[in-house]
Design a protein around this motif. Structure first.
Motif, PDB file in Angstrom:
ATOM      1  N   SER A  73     -20.878   9.428 -90.673  1.00  0.00           N
ATOM      2  CA  SER A  73     -19.437   9.626 -90.025  1.00  0.00           C
ATOM      3  C   SER A  73     -18.896  10.875 -90.201  1.00  0.00           C
ATOM      4  O   SER A  73     -19.394  11.734 -90.914  1.00  0.00           O
ATOM      5  CB  SER A  73     -18.661   8.380 -90.686  1.00  0.00           C
ATOM      6  N   TRP A  74     -17.869  10.878 -89.462  1.00  0.00           N
ATOM      7  CA  TRP A  74     -17.024  12.263 -89.783  1.00  0.00           C
ATOM      8  C   TRP A  74     -16.678  12.475 -91.212  1.00  0.00           C
ATOM      9  O   TRP A  74     -16.711  13.540 -91.946  1.00  0.00           O
ATOM     10  CB  TRP A  74     -15.839  12.140 -88.903  1.00  0.00           C
ATOM     11  N   PHE A  77     -19.101  13.945 -93.960  1.00  0.00           N
ATOM     12  CA  PHE A  77     -19.275  15.376 -94.224  1.00  0.00           C
ATOM     13  C   PHE A  77     -18.759  15.818 -95.392  1.00  0.00           C
ATOM     14  O   PHE A  77     -18.976  16.783 -96.188  1.00  0.00           O
ATOM     15  CB  PHE A  77     -18.716  16.133 -92.955  1.00  0.00           C
ATOM     16  N   SER A  89     -23.144  20.458 -87.419  1.00  0.00           N
ATOM     17  CA  SER A  89     -21.754  19.941 -87.428  1.00  0.00           C
ATOM     18  C   SER A  89     -21.565  18.426 -86.855  1.00  0.00           C
ATOM     19  O   SER A  89     -22.569  17.919 -86.637  1.00  0.00           O
ATOM     20  CB  SER A  89     -21.317  20.754 -86.216  1.00  0.00           C
ATOM     21  N   PRO A  90     -20.329  18.251 -87.185  1.00  0.00           N
ATOM     22  CA  PRO A  90     -19.987  16.512 -86.750  1.00  0.00           C
ATOM     23  C   PRO A  90     -20.356  16.635 -85.201  1.00  0.00           C
ATOM     24  O   PRO A  90     -20.738  15.352 -84.966  1.00  0.00           O
ATOM     25  CB  PRO A  90     -18.458  16.536 -86.981  1.00  0.00           C
ATOM     26  N   LEU A 329     -15.618  10.005 -84.146  1.00  0.00           N
ATOM     27  CA  LEU A 329     -16.381  11.204 -83.846  1.00  0.00           C
ATOM     28  C   LEU A 329     -15.802  11.365 -82.521  1.00  0.00           C
ATOM     29  O   LEU A 329     -15.831  12.867 -81.905  1.00  0.00           O
ATOM     30  CB  LEU A 329     -17.876  11.073 -83.943  1.00  0.00           C
TER      31      LEU A 329
END
Length: 336
Positions: A73-74, A77, A89-90, A329
């Motif tokens: 998930s975002w 991170f 990266s996301p 996302l």
């Protein structure tokens, strides 16, 4: 009498608590994938059942010490450093989630809910480079560094619950080992063809050299290694290749293949290994010493090695993803 002996041999006191019917069903799946003609060998289940029991037990042991489930998930991170190491990266994480056909099919099926536990598979790459070392803000040296990166991501085995996911992971271990067996047999078949081709080339050249006034033209030179020019060296090569070919043909009989399958099933750890790995990496993926300097962060994962030729090494991590996480996302990093 024979059936009673087999049942006794495969009873829990001999290391397998699985019903004989389950062992036979699993064995038939392996035989079907590897070489269905093994069923022509009288008593093939008796030869392979003990190995099948060992392989199933081994596959279940692989699921005992799995790394912590990784939240895809975002927000992951910021809460799990592994995510920032595994993905650049996301947006790259979103690309994986959007292009996974297995994950898409799982969420499309009614009744599965909006949570999926799955296996994240990656390839690990270690690259040497020269990096700068600084002290008090000044560069003082250029030192060799090992940079670890992860790519070729894919998701598999999406499951509604962790309890459903773990047994499927064990089943996948058996499938991967079965793939190793099938690959080894195919490689031997290919080697047999190469040896037969080389034997033919040697024999033709030897006959030509022994015929006075004949010109030797090797029209099959691109199908194998260069051949010697003297009759004596060719004769030695002929005998060596013929010996190797005879041994290989014996291994490729049904009895020989049965022995190969039995060997791998009874010793799965020699062909399929898994180990927990912890690397101390900084935010750029540079491997740091395991000290208390604070320059790196421990990244834990499972590494699987398949005994194919050449060996195949993969990083595997259990993961969890929700449809809500995918939507978040897409809202923040989607290109649409």
């Amino acid at each position: 009498m024979l059936k009673r002996l087999v049942d006794l041999f495969l009873s829990p006191r001999h290391g397998s608590a699985k019903p004989r019917r389950q062992l036979q069903a699993e064995l038939e799946r392996v035989v079907e994938m590897v070489e269905p003609r093994l069923r022509l060998v009288t008593g093939y289940p008796r030869v392979l059942l003990r190995g099948m029991a060992r392989t199933l037990d081994f596959a279940e042991q692989l699921t005992q010490d799995l790394p912590e489930v990784l939240e895809l998930s975002w927000r992951g991170f910021t809460s799990d450093r592994r995510l920032g190491m595994f993905f650049s990266s996301p947006a790259s994480l979103l690309d994986l989630l959007q292009t996974s056909s297995e994950l898409d099919a799982f969420f499309a099926r009614p009744g599965n809910g909006d949570v999926a536990f799955c296996l994240l598979i990656m390839q690990r790459s270690d690259n040497q480079r020269l990096g700068m070392v600084s002290q008090n803000g000044e560069v003082v040296a250029e030192v060799p560094q090992l940079v670890v990166s992860f790519d070729n991501h894919r998701l598999t085995l999406p499951s509604a619950t962790l309890d459903e996911f773990v047994p499927r992971l064990a089943e996948r271990g058996v499938e991967r080992l079965t793939g190793v067996i099938a690959r080894r047999l195919r490689d031997k078949e290919a080697q047999r063809v190469e040896l037969e081709s080389e034997l033919l080339r040697v024999e033709l050249k030897l006959k030509t050299l022994r015929a006075p006034g004949q010109l030797v033209v090797d029209a099959m030179a691109d199908q194998g290694p260069a051949l010697p020019d003297s009759p004596q060296a060719l004769q030695s090569r002929f005998e060596a290749v013929r010996t190797d070919l005879a041994a290989l043909k014996a291994e490729l009989t049904l009895d020989g293949k049965l022995r190969e399958v039995r060997q791998i099933l009874e010793h799965p750890a020699d062909y399929f290994s898994s180990r927990s790995v912890t690397l101390n990496l900084d935010r750029m993926g540079v491997l740091q010493p395991d000290d208390e300097s604070g320059n790196g962060h421990p990244i834990c994962f499972e590494e699987v090695l398949l005994g194919e030729i050449p060996p195949v090494r993969r990083v595997v991590v259990p993961a969890r993803v929700t449809q809500q996480a995918i939507r978040e996302l897409e809202e923040n990093f989607g290109t649409g």
